[in-house]
Design an enzyme around this catalytic site. Structure first.
Site, PDB file in Angstrom:
ATOM      1  N   SER A 234       0.804  -1.220   0.000  1.00  0.00           N
ATOM      2  CA  SER A 234       0.000   0.000   0.000  1.00  0.00           C
ATOM      3  C   SER A 234       0.835   1.268   0.000  1.00  0.00           C
ATOM      4  O   SER A 234       0.308   2.344  -0.317  1.00  0.00           O
ATOM      5  CB  SER A 234      -0.930   0.009   1.217  1.00  0.00           C
ATOM      6  OG  SER A 234      -0.181  -0.123   2.417  1.00  0.00           O
ATOM      7  N   ASP A 520      -2.722   7.958   8.551  1.00  0.00           N
ATOM      8  CA  ASP A 520      -3.570   7.102   9.375  1.00  0.00           C
ATOM      9  C   ASP A 520      -2.670   6.368  10.355  1.00  0.00           C
ATOM     10  O   ASP A 520      -1.546   6.805  10.609  1.00  0.00           O
ATOM     11  CB  ASP A 520      -4.417   6.151   8.511  1.00  0.00           C
ATOM     12  CG  ASP A 520      -3.574   5.308   7.576  1.00  0.00           C
ATOM     13  OD1 ASP A 520      -2.356   5.167   7.813  1.00  0.00           O
ATOM     14  OD2 ASP A 520      -4.132   4.776   6.589  1.00  0.00           O
ATOM     15  N   HIS A 523       0.120   4.522   7.461  1.00  0.00           N
ATOM     16  CA  HIS A 523       0.738   5.107   6.273  1.00  0.00           C
ATOM     17  C   HIS A 523       1.186   6.544   6.522  1.00  0.00           C
ATOM     18  O   HIS A 523       0.525   7.293   7.258  1.00  0.00           O
ATOM     19  CB  HIS A 523      -0.251   5.063   5.109  1.00  0.00           C
ATOM     20  CG  HIS A 523      -0.767   3.680   4.821  1.00  0.00           C
ATOM     21  ND1 HIS A 523      -1.957   3.218   5.326  1.00  0.00           N
ATOM     22  CD2 HIS A 523      -0.229   2.675   4.110  1.00  0.00           C
ATOM     23  CE1 HIS A 523      -2.161   1.968   4.912  1.00  0.00           C
ATOM     24  NE2 HIS A 523      -1.120   1.615   4.173  1.00  0.00           N
TER      25      HIS A 523
END
Length: 545
Positions: A234, A520, A523
């Site tokens: 991600s 968050d 990340h």
């Protein structure tokens, strides 16, 4: 057998062939359209100057039409006749004794029927060729034109199209000369104007280059890198998971709050990823598109794409748990990418493009966290064995990328996982300190990765680089003022200690994300990605120096 053929025989699957041929047809369609348009315009001119058919042409066309029409009839009659004979052989009526036992004997009648039909067709064609049809009136006005050559030469002189191919004394060459008749060229000369029309169809593919020249000045000036190929999780996923049946998505607000247009794209951050900013620094484009993006155009493939999928790792089981694209599947997509490039540019140019490309690999965090936290395998022996397993997978994946043409690789190391807000919450250390066990695991994996890369560098024409994210994030956590940050223990989305992905949907965010280390609970923010992009740019300069 070359390396690419060997890799093709080992990794090519039927769906890959379908994918390749479908895109090959898409890539070649504009060129075929242009050729058809050019041929159509030239065919109109040739058709207008075409002479009436002679006796041999009439006979040949008659034979062709007769055979094409007769073949269908004969095949139909053959099936009926054979079916009739077979029915008589299987169910012979009482008193019927004249039916031959051998099927070939039963075919003699049909053979005679075919010979009679061919004879009738030959007689018909001979009769048609001997008596010219209504084309004769068209040829009769043209036949008297050549004999008075003295009268016809003055009007032919001003005409620019007939060069002077006519010969007065050779009657046999008169049929070949009329393609340059004087009445036709003046009327047909304006018709070659459609020839520039094929140009627009050829621009079906090239217009895709138009948005890219926004920053063309940097290409090949600072480095020789013109293509970025990204694989991983991600941290480098531009939205490939948006097209997968998984919950590991970020295509909703507040993700993308600071992206272009303030819209979510599937990137797990508030703005752009580090690879996006790296592409802008290299002059490739403002962003790196995802390989699954339906709006991806063929010309963008030459600048690079991202095969990354959020939630994946070096271990395929990590991706299979949440139904995302594993690293081995990303390599298969890389193979499909090479097939597309070979279709667009040809084998040599495609191989040169991939050889000059930069491969960015960022993965491994999900593997370590899932094993350490979810599987309760926290003892040192099992974690060390798992680290060795991941390093082995990295080595195998790198060799596969080398076989596909990769020569320059940038590997992103693991961050201090014990300092992630979600790790602090799940382990229970709180926001005051990091979990040192997870940090030691990350540092151990990074040291083994560096050793592996130094070994890979011994291969001919292979160059690798390592991005030390551990030191940077750990230094920012210890002394945030040095990096002009105010919050390093929690994220900007929601409470910042547990929200990630779906749990961050619709949450309130902090006022200034640029003062936060994390967006968050996992990340980094766009501000942190900007720093990593600068480090990647320096490493790429070294790779191409």
């Amino acid at each position: 057998m070359d390396k690419f053929s060997l890799f093709t025989s080992q990794f090519l699957r039927p769906e890959d062939l379908h994918f390749y041929f479908s895109f090959s047809a898409q890539a070649s369609r504009p060129r075929n359209t242009a050729k058809l348009a050019a041929n159509a315009s030239s065919h109109k001119v040739a058709q207008s100057n075409q002479l009436p058919p002679n006796r041999h042409q009439i006979t040949f066309s008659c034979h062709t039409s007769w055979l094409s029409q007769g073949t269908a009839f004969f095949s139909f009659a053959l099936h009926i006749y054979m079916g009739f004979c077979l029915e008589l052989l299987l169910h012979k009526p009482a008193g019927f004794t004249s039916l031959p036992q051998n099927p070939m004997q039963a075919m003699r009648g049909f053979q005679l029927l075919v010979l009679v039909a061919l004879l009738i067709g030959e007689l018909h064609c001979a009769r048609t060729a001997s008596a010219p049809p209504a084309d004769a009136p068209a040829t009769s006005p043209q036949s008297p034109e050549p004999p008075p050559a003295d009268q016809q030469t003055p009007p032919q002189a001003p005409g620019p199209s007939p060069p002077s191919p006519r010969q007065r004394g050779s009657p046999h060459r008169r049929p070949t000369a009329p393609p340059t008749q004087d009445p036709a060229p003046p009327k047909q000369e304006p018709e070659p104007e459609p020839e520039p029309e094929p140009a627009p169809p050829r621009l079906v593919v090239p217009p895709e280059d138009s948005p890219a020249p926004a920053t063309p000045g940097m290409i090949n000036h600072t480095t020789g890198c013109t293509t970025l190929l990204v694989l991983g999780d991600s941290t480098v996923d531009p939205g490939n998971n948006n097209h997968l049946p998984t919950t590991a998505r970020a295509n909703f607000l507040p993700y993308g709050l600071n992206f272009y247009g303030r819209r979510p794209t599937g990137r797990f951050t508030n703005g752009r990823l580090a690879t996006d900013m790296l592409a802008e620094k290299l002059g490739i484009g403002r962003t790196i598109p995802g390989f699954f993006d339906p709006s991806l155009r063929l010309a963008q493939l030459r600048r690079g794409v991202s095969f990354a999928s959020g939630g994946s790792g070096y271990d395929d089981s990590t991706a299979n748990r949440i139904n995302v694209v594993s690293f081995s599947a990303q390599l298969r997509n890389l193979f499909r990418y090479k097939l597309l490039i070979r279709t667009l540019l040809g084998p040599r140019r495609a191989e040169r493009l991939i050889n000059r490309a930069t491969f960015v690999i960022s993965s491994g965090t999900n593997d370590m966290l899932s094993v350490y936290l979810a599987s309760n395998r926290s003892n040192a022996i099992s974690m060390e064995m798992y680290e060795n397993h991941l390093i082995t997978r990295v080595a195998n994946y790198t060799q596969a990328m080398i076989m596909l043409g990769g020569r320059r690789f940038v590997f992103v190391g693991l961050p201090p996982m014990g300092c992630l807000p979600i790790a602090r919450t799940l382990v229970g250390t709180g926001s005051d300190r990091c979990d040192e066990t997870l940090n030691q695991l990350a540092a151990s994996f990074n040291s083994k990765l560096v050793q592996l890369l130094s070994f890979i560098n011994y291969q001919r024409q292979i160059r690798t680089s390592y991005i030390d994210t551990y030191t940077t994030i750990h230094a920012a956590t210890v002394d945030p003022k040095t990096f002009d940050l105010t919050e390093v223990s929690r994220g900007c989305c929601g409470s910042g200690v547990i929200e990630v992905g779906q749990t961050c949907r619709g949450r309130r965010t902090c006022g200034d994300p640029s003062r936060y280390l994390y967006w968050d609970a996992v990340h980094p923010t766009e501000r942190t990605n900007q720093h990593f992009a600068n480090v990647m740019m320096d490493s790429i300069r070294e790779l191409y120096s």
